[in-house]
Design an enzyme around this catalytic site. Sequence first.
Site, short mmCIF file in Angstrom:
data_model
loop_
_atom_site.label_atom_id
_atom_site.label_comp_id
_atom_site.label_asym_id
_atom_site.label_seq_id
_atom_site.Cartn_x
_atom_site.Cartn_y
_atom_site.Cartn_z
N SER A 180 72.25 48.23 49.62
CA SER A 180 71.03 48.67 48.95
C SER A 180 71.09 50.12 48.46
CB SER A 180 69.87 48.45 49.93
OG SER A 180 68.65 48.70 49.33
N ASN A 186 57.61 52.39 49.91
CA ASN A 186 58.85 52.70 49.18
C ASN A 186 59.19 51.67 48.09
OD1 ASN A 186 59.97 50.50 50.50
ND2 ASN A 186 61.02 51.72 52.03
N THR A 208 66.97 51.67 60.84
CA THR A 208 68.20 51.62 60.03
C THR A 208 69.07 52.87 60.17
OG1 THR A 208 67.10 52.63 58.12
CG2 THR A 208 67.06 50.22 58.24
P1 NG1 Z 1 63.43 52.48 58.90
O1 NG1 Z 1 64.76 53.15 58.83
O2 NG1 Z 1 63.26 51.53 60.05
O3 NG1 Z 1 62.32 53.47 58.75
C1 NG1 Z 1 63.62 51.88 56.29
C2 NG1 Z 1 62.33 51.99 55.50
C3 NG1 Z 1 61.62 50.65 55.54
C4 NG1 Z 1 62.53 49.52 55.06
C5 NG1 Z 1 63.84 49.56 55.82
C6 NG1 Z 1 64.83 48.52 55.37
C7 NG1 Z 1 60.74 53.85 55.34
C8 NG1 Z 1 59.90 54.81 56.06
N1 NG1 Z 1 61.45 52.99 56.09
O4 NG1 Z 1 63.30 51.52 57.60
O5 NG1 Z 1 60.46 50.72 54.78
O6 NG1 Z 1 62.71 49.62 53.68
O7 NG1 Z 1 64.45 50.87 55.74
O8 NG1 Z 1 65.48 48.79 54.19
O9 NG1 Z 1 60.77 53.85 54.11
ZN ZN Z 2 67.32 47.27 48.42
#
Ligand code: NG1
Ligand code: ZN
Length: 540
Positions: free
Chosen positions: A66, A385, A512
């Site tokens: 991604s 996002n 993540t």
């Molecule tokens: P994490 O790293 O758990 O905050 C991020 C994004 C999620 C989602 C995931 C998966 C933010 C604050 N967090 O998660 O919305 O997109 O990655 O791709 O944007």
């Molecule tokens: Zn993506």
Amino acid sequence: SDLIEAINKAAEPFPIPDGKEYGYGTAGFRMKANAGLDHVMYTVGLIAAARSKKRNATIGVMITASHNPAEDNGVKLVDPMGDMLEQSWEKYATTLANTPSDKLGQAYEDLVNEELVDELRQIHDRPAKVVFGRDTRPSGVALVKAMKAALDALKVDYTDYGILTTPQLHYIVRCINTKGTAYEFGEPTEEGYYKKMASAFKVLMHGRSIQGSVTVDCANGVGGPKLRELLKYLPTGQGGIDIKVVNDDVSKPEILNYECGADYVKTKQRAPPNISVGPNERCASLDGDADRVVYYYTDASGNFTLLDGDRIATLGAVFLADMTRTAGIDEKLKIGIVQTAYANGASTEYVEKVLKLPVECTNTGVKHLHHAAARYDIGVYFEANGHGTILFSENAIRTIRGTEPKSPGQKHALDSLSACIDLINQAVGDAISDMLFAEVVLAHKTWTPENWKNTYIDLPNYLRRVEVPDRRIFVAVDAERKLQSPKGMQEQIDNLVRLYVKGRSFVRASGTEDAVRVYAEAATRTEAGKLASSVEELVK
Ligand code: NG1
Ligand code: ZN
């Protein structure tokens, strides 16, 4: 047995690097592509095969990282209806990934015994079918080979769809599994995807026109070539769309997501430096696998405005609420909006007080939002996002497509709603589909981006990433809006928040990245910054 040996043997070229530990996270497995991801890919082949037998359906695998840098890669599994792998199976994915190559045959057999047993092993003897795609990252080629080694060892039938956006792969999986049923989704090909979207777009644009052009930054990822392909099917001129595709160079891997793309724009709150457009012109940015989108524009005085996932959700909800009213079916369909704690407080208030629609908050990660949205007839879900889509229930589809119109106005509304079901990707959030939908709504409302912005005024906010010794001590509850641990920290956050007008702040461990995220919003930018900094101090 022979099978156990065949699995072990074929796994030999893909050992686990020393000390490596894998986890199936919010977005599947994700890491540096050369840090043992081939081992994971091999095990994903095994899981996909078992899952296919279990569900007696085709399973998808998408290889992408991604918005992450070009040298990263990742993989996630796609269930029969084009949704994310059922959560109860994530543990198998993690277990197999962490099993050394020479023990994988037995680990697979254990999975079979747990999930695929019946007296005659009939479930296990079912044919399995796996389809897969990958983004433009060069590492994808070798990763596909590792997975094919597992599929071959199990003698599984598979189709390699080559380079696709994430939503295209999800679309294809759902098409394959619904073929010949009452819920047929479309032709399981890339062309089928373009045709379905383009014909729905034409219906929705009938008698309307889109003002000006939209410049689409494709993050130098797979969205570029795929959007260009879609353009061949879309009308131009009256009733058409003028899309200017930029940052669509996939020949240089190192520029993927570099100073461009949805994540850059959302986190930096600024346009990619290499984009040049006039004042008040619409821009959109996709991420590296084209499953999320944000809009933005810069006014004549140079002020940048981000129109994020919350905005797309409210725009869509307004439109669908209006259309169901005009169609005379609003009493029959329950519309709801699903957000996460990262949604701007002003958007939540707007939905509740102005749109008067129910709004729900779930944990971060689209799988959580998706499930919540599926409980409404029209379930609108977006992460701030830009990840998101709109789901129509069986009842909604039946009502929209089965109601006899009593006036031309009603007929138009019903036809438009029916086209929305096709234009909006029902399987998963889809940047290209979401963007076309936003364009359609803006055209219907004859809204400029400024009109869109003025529906409500975002509260100034900050999202900070804080590195801590051990993020696992941060345990969040209540849709991740409150901390249960470390003990006492939530009270301290509450005390800080109380000092600010319209203050809101929360802390959670990222799913993540090895970090904790601090979100803060308040009535003014200065106050939001102060709140963010003081909460950050608590967390450190
Ligand atoms: P994490 O790293 O758990 O905050 C991020 C994004 C999620 C989602 C995931 C998966 C933010 C604050 N967090 O998660 O919305 O997109 O990655 O791709 O944007
Ligand atoms: Zn993506």
